[in-house]
Design a protein around this motif. Sequence first.
Motif, PDB file in Angstrom:
ATOM      1  N   ASP A  84       0.866  -1.182   0.000  1.00 35.90           N
ATOM      2  CA  ASP A  84       0.000   0.000   0.000  1.00 35.90           C
ATOM      3  C   ASP A  84       0.902   1.232   0.000  1.00 35.90           C
ATOM      4  O   ASP A  84       1.596   1.517   0.983  1.00 35.90           O
ATOM      5  CB  ASP A  84      -0.887  -0.034   1.251  1.00 35.90           C
ATOM      6  CG  ASP A  84      -1.863   1.128   1.313  1.00 35.90           C
ATOM      7  OD1 ASP A  84      -1.495   2.248   0.907  1.00 35.90           O
ATOM      8  OD2 ASP A  84      -2.997   0.921   1.777  1.00 35.90           O
ATOM      9  N   GLU A  85       0.913   1.982  -1.093  1.00 35.24           N
ATOM     10  CA  GLU A  85       1.841   3.096  -1.238  1.00 35.24           C
ATOM     11  C   GLU A  85       1.652   4.174  -0.173  1.00 35.24           C
ATOM     12  O   GLU A  85       2.624   4.763   0.310  1.00 35.24           O
ATOM     13  CB  GLU A  85       1.710   3.707  -2.634  1.00 35.24           C
ATOM     14  CG  GLU A  85       2.200   2.774  -3.740  1.00 35.24           C
ATOM     15  CD  GLU A  85       2.223   3.456  -5.092  1.00 35.24           C
ATOM     16  OE1 GLU A  85       2.004   4.684  -5.130  1.00 35.24           O
ATOM     17  OE2 GLU A  85       2.456   2.769  -6.094  1.00 35.24           O
ATOM     18  N   ALA A  86       0.407   4.444   0.188  1.00 34.91           N
ATOM     19  CA  ALA A  86       0.155   5.459   1.211  1.00 34.91           C
ATOM     20  C   ALA A  86       0.713   5.013   2.558  1.00 34.91           C
ATOM     21  O   ALA A  86       1.346   5.801   3.286  1.00 34.91           O
ATOM     22  CB  ALA A  86      -1.344   5.735   1.319  1.00 34.91           C
ATOM     23  N   TYR A  87       0.486   3.749   2.903  1.00 36.10           N
ATOM     24  CA  TYR A  87       0.996   3.201   4.164  1.00 36.10           C
ATOM     25  C   TYR A  87       2.522   3.193   4.153  1.00 36.10           C
ATOM     26  O   TYR A  87       3.170   3.578   5.134  1.00 36.10           O
ATOM     27  CB  TYR A  87       0.457   1.797   4.374  1.00 36.10           C
ATOM     28  CG  TYR A  87       0.997   1.107   5.612  1.00 36.10           C
ATOM     29  CD1 TYR A  87       0.572   1.473   6.884  1.00 36.10           C
ATOM     30  CD2 TYR A  87       1.950   0.092   5.506  1.00 36.10           C
ATOM     31  CE1 TYR A  87       1.072   0.852   8.018  1.00 36.10           C
ATOM     32  CE2 TYR A  87       2.455  -0.532   6.633  1.00 36.10           C
ATOM     33  CZ  TYR A  87       2.026  -0.154   7.880  1.00 36.10           C
ATOM     34  OH  TYR A  87       2.517  -0.768   8.993  1.00 36.10           O
ATOM     35  N   LEU A  88       3.097   2.774   3.026  1.00 31.82           N
ATOM     36  CA  LEU A  88       4.553   2.726   2.912  1.00 31.82           C
ATOM     37  C   LEU A  88       5.154   4.113   3.102  1.00 31.82           C
ATOM     38  O   LEU A  88       6.166   4.272   3.801  1.00 31.82           O
ATOM     39  CB  LEU A  88       4.946   2.167   1.543  1.00 31.82           C
ATOM     40  CG  LEU A  88       6.446   2.143   1.225  1.00 31.82           C
ATOM     41  CD1 LEU A  88       7.197   1.288   2.239  1.00 31.82           C
ATOM     42  CD2 LEU A  88       6.674   1.627  -0.188  1.00 31.82           C
ATOM     43  N   LYS A  89       4.543   5.113   2.530  1.00 26.88           N
ATOM     44  CA  LYS A  89       5.041   6.483   2.669  1.00 26.88           C
ATOM     45  C   LYS A  89       5.022   6.927   4.126  1.00 26.88           C
ATOM     46  O   LYS A  89       5.961   7.560   4.607  1.00 26.88           O
ATOM     47  CB  LYS A  89       4.203   7.434   1.809  1.00 26.88           C
ATOM     48  CG  LYS A  89       4.693   8.869   1.826  1.00 26.88           C
ATOM     49  CD  LYS A  89       3.860   9.759   0.910  1.00 26.88           C
ATOM     50  CE  LYS A  89       4.369  11.195   0.924  1.00 26.88           C
ATOM     51  NZ  LYS A  89       3.568  12.066   0.027  1.00 26.88           N
ATOM     52  N   THR A  90       3.951   6.562   4.826  1.00 23.12           N
ATOM     53  CA  THR A  90       3.845   6.916   6.243  1.00 23.12           C
ATOM     54  C   THR A  90       4.927   6.239   7.056  1.00 23.12           C
ATOM     55  O   THR A  90       5.579   6.861   7.912  1.00 23.12           O
ATOM     56  CB  THR A  90       2.463   6.520   6.785  1.00 23.12           C
ATOM     57  OG1 THR A  90       1.449   7.231   6.078  1.00 23.12           O
ATOM     58  CG2 THR A  90       2.345   6.834   8.268  1.00 23.12           C
ATOM     59  N   VAL A  91       5.145   4.964   6.783  1.00 23.49           N
ATOM     60  CA  VAL A  91       6.161   4.210   7.507  1.00 23.49           C
ATOM     61  C   VAL A  91       7.548   4.791   7.250  1.00 23.49           C
ATOM     62  O   VAL A  91       8.332   5.018   8.182  1.00 23.49           O
ATOM     63  CB  VAL A  91       6.123   2.719   7.100  1.00 23.49           C
ATOM     64  CG1 VAL A  91       7.325   1.969   7.692  1.00 23.49           C
ATOM     65  CG2 VAL A  91       4.830   2.077   7.574  1.00 23.49           C
ATOM     66  N   LEU A  92       7.860   5.053   5.999  1.00 23.89           N
ATOM     67  CA  LEU A  92       9.176   5.581   5.648  1.00 23.89           C
ATOM     68  C   LEU A  92       9.415   6.949   6.290  1.00 23.89           C
ATOM     69  O   LEU A  92      10.558   7.301   6.617  1.00 23.89           O
ATOM     70  CB  LEU A  92       9.312   5.685   4.130  1.00 23.89           C
ATOM     71  CG  LEU A  92       9.437   4.361   3.380  1.00 23.89           C
ATOM     72  CD1 LEU A  92       9.413   4.598   1.872  1.00 23.89           C
ATOM     73  CD2 LEU A  92      10.708   3.623   3.783  1.00 23.89           C
ATOM     74  N   GLY A  93       8.332   7.694   6.495  1.00 24.01           N
ATOM     75  CA  GLY A  93       8.460   8.996   7.123  1.00 24.01           C
ATOM     76  C   GLY A  93       8.964   8.926   8.554  1.00 24.01           C
ATOM     77  O   GLY A  93       9.475   9.913   9.091  1.00 24.01           O
ATOM     78  N   GLY A  94       8.824   7.760   9.182  1.00 22.14           N
ATOM     79  CA  GLY A  94       9.278   7.597  10.556  1.00 22.14           C
ATOM     80  C   GLY A  94      10.604   6.876  10.690  1.00 22.14           C
ATOM     81  O   GLY A  94      11.031   6.541  11.799  1.00 22.14           O
TER      82      GLY A  94
END
Length: 233
Positions: free
Chosen positions: A183-193
Amino acid sequence: MFDFTGLRALVTGATSGIGAAIASALEERGAVVLRHGLEGADPGLDLDLGVPDAARRLAERALAGGPVDVVVLSASLQIRSPWRELSADDFDRQLRVNLTSGVELLKGLVPGMQERGFGRIVAIGSVQQVRPHPDMIAYAASKAALANVTQNLARQLAPAGITVNALSPGVVRTPRNTEALADEAYLKTVLGGIPAGRIGDPADCVAAALLLCSREAGYITGQDITIDGGMTL
């Protein structure tokens, strides 16, 4: 350094992900590796650690071929669910696989280590022991308890030449989270942390595992090495 020739290692959960990477690395460096898992395990080592008495039987089967010098507790079960919806059976099963079975397994393997005056035990924890996911209450709790067990046993077993340590990975790309990370949106959130800016790979855990399993690490015990790209900073 890191020559494991002459040592026998049992790795639980060794058929995929972090456990598989560690098992292969130990084998490449000379260890005889016993791979436990539910599918693709070595003959006789495909025991479900969520079943009572399975850990005791696993210890017996591992010892049938000779002494076990190194143990890596990598098998785990993670069930995502809001805590109010998590059944008691699913809660208990996660605790058994992630915690209780590891302790039961060591009951069978540690006496031989004590007799020989040498042993290496490495438990695979998680950053969730300090940063619990809201939908993984039992998993996070089991990993926090495993960290406590690691320190408890480290103090007790050190006089016998046995070290007990832990590795706590952050977000690592394994079969367990492939779907979520797609899930690209979830992945982006995770990478942000994650300050390192990437998802970890099982291979990222290998170097620390080899260190803690090695003969050379006899003065390192009771430690927990976090491998998370800076996620918990």
